[in-house]
Design an enzyme around this catalytic site. Structure first.
Site, short mmCIF file in Angstrom:
data_model
loop_
_atom_site.label_atom_id
_atom_site.label_comp_id
_atom_site.label_asym_id
_atom_site.label_seq_id
_atom_site.Cartn_x
_atom_site.Cartn_y
_atom_site.Cartn_z
N HIS A 222 0.87 -1.19 0.00
CA HIS A 222 0.00 0.00 0.00
C HIS A 222 0.90 1.23 0.00
CE1 HIS A 222 -3.50 2.38 0.56
NE2 HIS A 222 -3.90 1.99 1.76
N MET A 257 7.75 -2.80 -6.95
CA MET A 257 6.92 -1.82 -6.27
C MET A 257 6.60 -0.65 -7.21
SD MET A 257 6.28 -3.01 -3.32
CE MET A 257 6.46 -4.74 -3.58
N HIS A 261 -2.27 -2.54 -9.61
CA HIS A 261 -3.28 -1.96 -8.73
C HIS A 261 -4.51 -2.86 -8.74
CE1 HIS A 261 -6.16 0.83 -7.00
NE2 HIS A 261 -5.14 1.53 -6.58
N ASP A 316 2.22 5.78 -6.57
CA ASP A 316 3.46 5.77 -5.78
C ASP A 316 4.70 5.78 -6.66
OD1 ASP A 316 2.28 5.77 -3.24
OD2 ASP A 316 1.85 3.64 -3.38
N ARG A 341 -3.73 12.10 2.92
CA ARG A 341 -4.92 11.26 2.95
C ARG A 341 -5.82 11.53 4.15
NH1 ARG A 341 -5.89 6.63 0.07
NH2 ARG A 341 -5.01 7.88 -1.61
N1 CMC Z 1 5.19 -6.72 -9.88
C1 CMC Z 1 5.18 -7.94 -10.47
N2 CMC Z 1 4.08 -8.67 -10.63
C2 CMC Z 1 2.93 -8.12 -10.19
C3 CMC Z 1 2.87 -6.86 -9.60
C4 CMC Z 1 4.06 -6.16 -9.45
N3 CMC Z 1 4.06 -4.95 -8.89
N4 CMC Z 1 1.59 -6.58 -9.27
C5 CMC Z 1 0.86 -7.63 -9.66
N5 CMC Z 1 1.67 -8.57 -10.22
C6 CMC Z 1 1.27 -9.85 -10.78
C7 CMC Z 1 1.12 -10.89 -9.70
O1 CMC Z 1 2.31 -11.59 -9.45
C8 CMC Z 1 0.07 -11.78 -10.29
O2 CMC Z 1 0.65 -12.60 -11.27
P1 CMC Z 1 0.21 -14.11 -11.42
O3 CMC Z 1 -1.25 -14.07 -11.75
O4 CMC Z 1 1.10 -14.62 -12.50
O5 CMC Z 1 0.48 -14.73 -10.08
C9 CMC Z 1 -0.85 -10.80 -11.01
O6 CMC Z 1 -0.03 -9.69 -11.34
C10 CMC Z 1 -2.04 -10.35 -10.18
O7 CMC Z 1 -1.55 -9.89 -8.93
P2 CMC Z 1 -2.38 -9.91 -7.57
O8 CMC Z 1 -1.41 -9.97 -6.44
O9 CMC Z 1 -3.45 -10.95 -7.61
O10 CMC Z 1 -3.08 -8.51 -7.62
P3 CMC Z 1 -3.65 -7.74 -6.39
O11 CMC Z 1 -4.83 -7.01 -6.85
O12 CMC Z 1 -3.85 -8.63 -5.21
O13 CMC Z 1 -2.43 -6.77 -6.03
C11 CMC Z 1 -1.11 -4.88 -5.64
C12 CMC Z 1 -2.45 -5.39 -6.18
C13 CMC Z 1 -1.12 -3.37 -5.66
C14 CMC Z 1 -0.94 -5.39 -4.20
C15 CMC Z 1 0.02 -5.44 -6.53
O14 CMC Z 1 -0.12 -4.97 -7.84
C16 CMC Z 1 1.40 -5.11 -5.99
O15 CMC Z 1 1.93 -5.84 -5.13
N6 CMC Z 1 2.03 -3.99 -6.46
C17 CMC Z 1 3.28 -3.54 -5.92
C18 CMC Z 1 3.06 -2.70 -4.65
C19 CMC Z 1 2.53 -1.33 -4.95
O16 CMC Z 1 3.00 -0.64 -5.85
N7 CMC Z 1 1.54 -0.89 -4.15
C20 CMC Z 1 0.92 0.43 -4.30
C21 CMC Z 1 -0.50 0.28 -4.77
S1 CMC Z 1 -1.28 1.74 -5.39
C22 CMC Z 1 -1.14 3.02 -4.29
C23 CMC Z 1 -1.29 2.64 -2.86
O17 CMC Z 1 -2.26 1.98 -2.49
O18 CMC Z 1 -0.43 2.99 -2.09
#
Ligand code: CMC
Length: 374
Positions: A222, A257, A261, A316, A341
């Site tokens: 997050h 990171m 989303h 981010d 926020r």
């Molecule tokens: N890097 C590499 N792979 C990713 C990433 C990433 N940043 N995000 C998603 N994926 C892949 C994930 O491995 C999965 O692949 P597979 O289906 O092959 O296993 C697929 O995409 C779906 O991911 P998910 O974990 O089911 O998606 P989610 O909706 O649960 O996760 C998230 C959303 C934001 C937690 C994730 O995209 C993530 O970890 N991003 C990196 C952290 C980040 O930047 N967070 C900030 C979010 S936005 C602003 C905020 O809230 O602060």
């Protein structure tokens, strides 16, 4: 009995009604009380958005001036907060120190035990004002220095940025910082806002709800992502470095990171686009060679992540280099996310208390049964 539905991570579940904001992914619009958040960022100030979120409508010029004076007048933090922060282990994470401070602030608000929307708004404006002062001084106080007191002769964002860096930002820098605050101000129902609403639904006070939100925001999935993005950019060093850095991690199936989303999924977060434009303008205007290198690195990684994973940047991702070129210490990136926020969080607590129903979902039990203790 209703059909039992389980959605891991509550993906796609409608958990509440709200008149505050909504992510219209199809139209690529972040709707905030009827306005597009990006229009607000381009045409209005953060103080306007505080008024919109907490009082329910955009202030006119006179009302904005009154609200800005009120925020600056409330921004002074009780001396005991600084004493408590000084007693905490210096190694403690900035978000954990902030969490302690937000929790403690409640003890200095005479209205804290009165839990109703009117008191929430009153206390909420104090939190918006005081969170900025606390966040800006977290590094200074940890290093044993005196905190900088807020200066009401400056605008709200100019004062906030000045308290962080200890120097006056140019009008362009203050405007960029103000836009970043707006970009972070509200975003429907992310984990931290949901956490705040869950806590508020027990009729707990706004300080408790926002303390929970700080804890949620610390996580790298997050709010913590903006600091992780900056660490990645600095460690990678240059354009070739970032390509290598990312390829290595992807090969190990690690997350990068600043990408992806839950709601936007395979689309660009409109706020990331806004801050990318902002960064491009700022570094070009200043002829900032390091900033330009960071921008090129970000663009290279953006292309790579799209080609390799079909993923787009989130807010981010571009907030990190924006904060960096503004001279903000990296450990304050996530605390600043929280400070911005507070406006949205307070609006959600007000709304929760005004139309409350306790959050109390059920589980799908997967454990054993019938075990005997003796
Ligand atoms: N890097 C590499 N792979 C990713 C990433 C990433 N940043 N995000 C998603 N994926 C892949 C994930 O491995 C999965 O692949 P597979 O289906 O092959 O296993 C697929 O995409 C779906 O991911 P998910 O974990 O089911 O998606 P989610 O909706 O649960 O996760 C998230 C959303 C934001 C937690 C994730 O995209 C993530 O970890 N991003 C990196 C952290 C980040 O930047 N967070 C900030 C979010 S936005 C602003 C905020 O809230 O602060």
């Amino acid at each position: 009995m209703a059909e039992e539905v389980y959605r891991p991570g509550l993906e796609g579940v409608i958990a509440t009604e709200t008149a505050i904001s909504f992510l219209d992914v199809e139209r690529e619009e972040i709707v905030v009380r009827g306005y597009n958040l990006l229009d607000l960022a381009r045409e209005r100030t953060y103080v306007d958005v505080v008024g919109l979120l907490i009082d329910g409508r955009l202030p006119d010029d006179q009302e904005r001036a009154v609200l800005e004076r009120r925020l600056l007048a409330a921004a002074e933090v009780p001396a005991q907060i600084w004493e408590i922060l000084r007693l905490l282990p210096p190694r403690m994470h900035a978000m954990d120190r902030l969490r302690t401070a937000i929790s403690t602030l409640g003890g200095f608000d005479p209205g804290v035990e009165r839990v109703d929307p009117e008191q929430d708004r009153e206390s909420g404006l104090r939190i918006v004002a005081q969170a900025a002062t606390i966040v800006a001084n977290l590094v200074r106080v940890r290093e044993g220095q005196q905190p900088l007191a807020p200066d009401p002769s400056r605008s709200f964002p100019a004062n906030f940025l000045w308290m962080i860096t200890g120097r006056d930002g140019s009008p362009a820098e203050v405007r960029v910082f103000d836009q970043a605050l707006i970009a972070y101000s509200e975003h429907e129902l992310p984990n931290s806002t949901f956490a705040a609403r869950v806590i508020a639904s027990t009729l707990a006070d706004v300080y408790g709800a926002l303390t929970g939100a700080v804890a949620s925001l610390k996580g790298p999935l997050h709010g913590g992502a903006n600091e992780a993005v900056m660490a990645m950019l600095l460690e990678a060093g240059d354009e070739e470095g970032i390509e290598r850095w990312i390829r290595e991690r992807l090969a190990r199936k690690e997350r990068i990171m600043g990408f992806g989303h839950r709601v936007y999924m395979r689309r660009m977060d409109p706020r990331a686009q806004l801050l990318k434009e902002t960064l491009t303008r700022l570094v070009a205007e200043r002829g900032d060679a390091e900033g330009q290198k960071l921008l090129r690195m970000c663009e290279r990684a953006e292309r790579l992540m799209h080609a390799e994973k079909g993923l787009y940047p989130n807010l981010d991702y571009y907030a990190a280099p924006v904060f960096y070129v503004l001279g903000i210490p990296i450990e304050l990136y996530t605390p600043i996310f929280f400070a911005a926020r507070t406006a949205g969080l307070v609006a959600h607590v007000v709304e929760q208390h005004a139309h409350n129903r306790l959050f109390r979902p059920r589980v799908r039990y997967t454990g054993p049964r019938g075990l005997k203790p003796a």
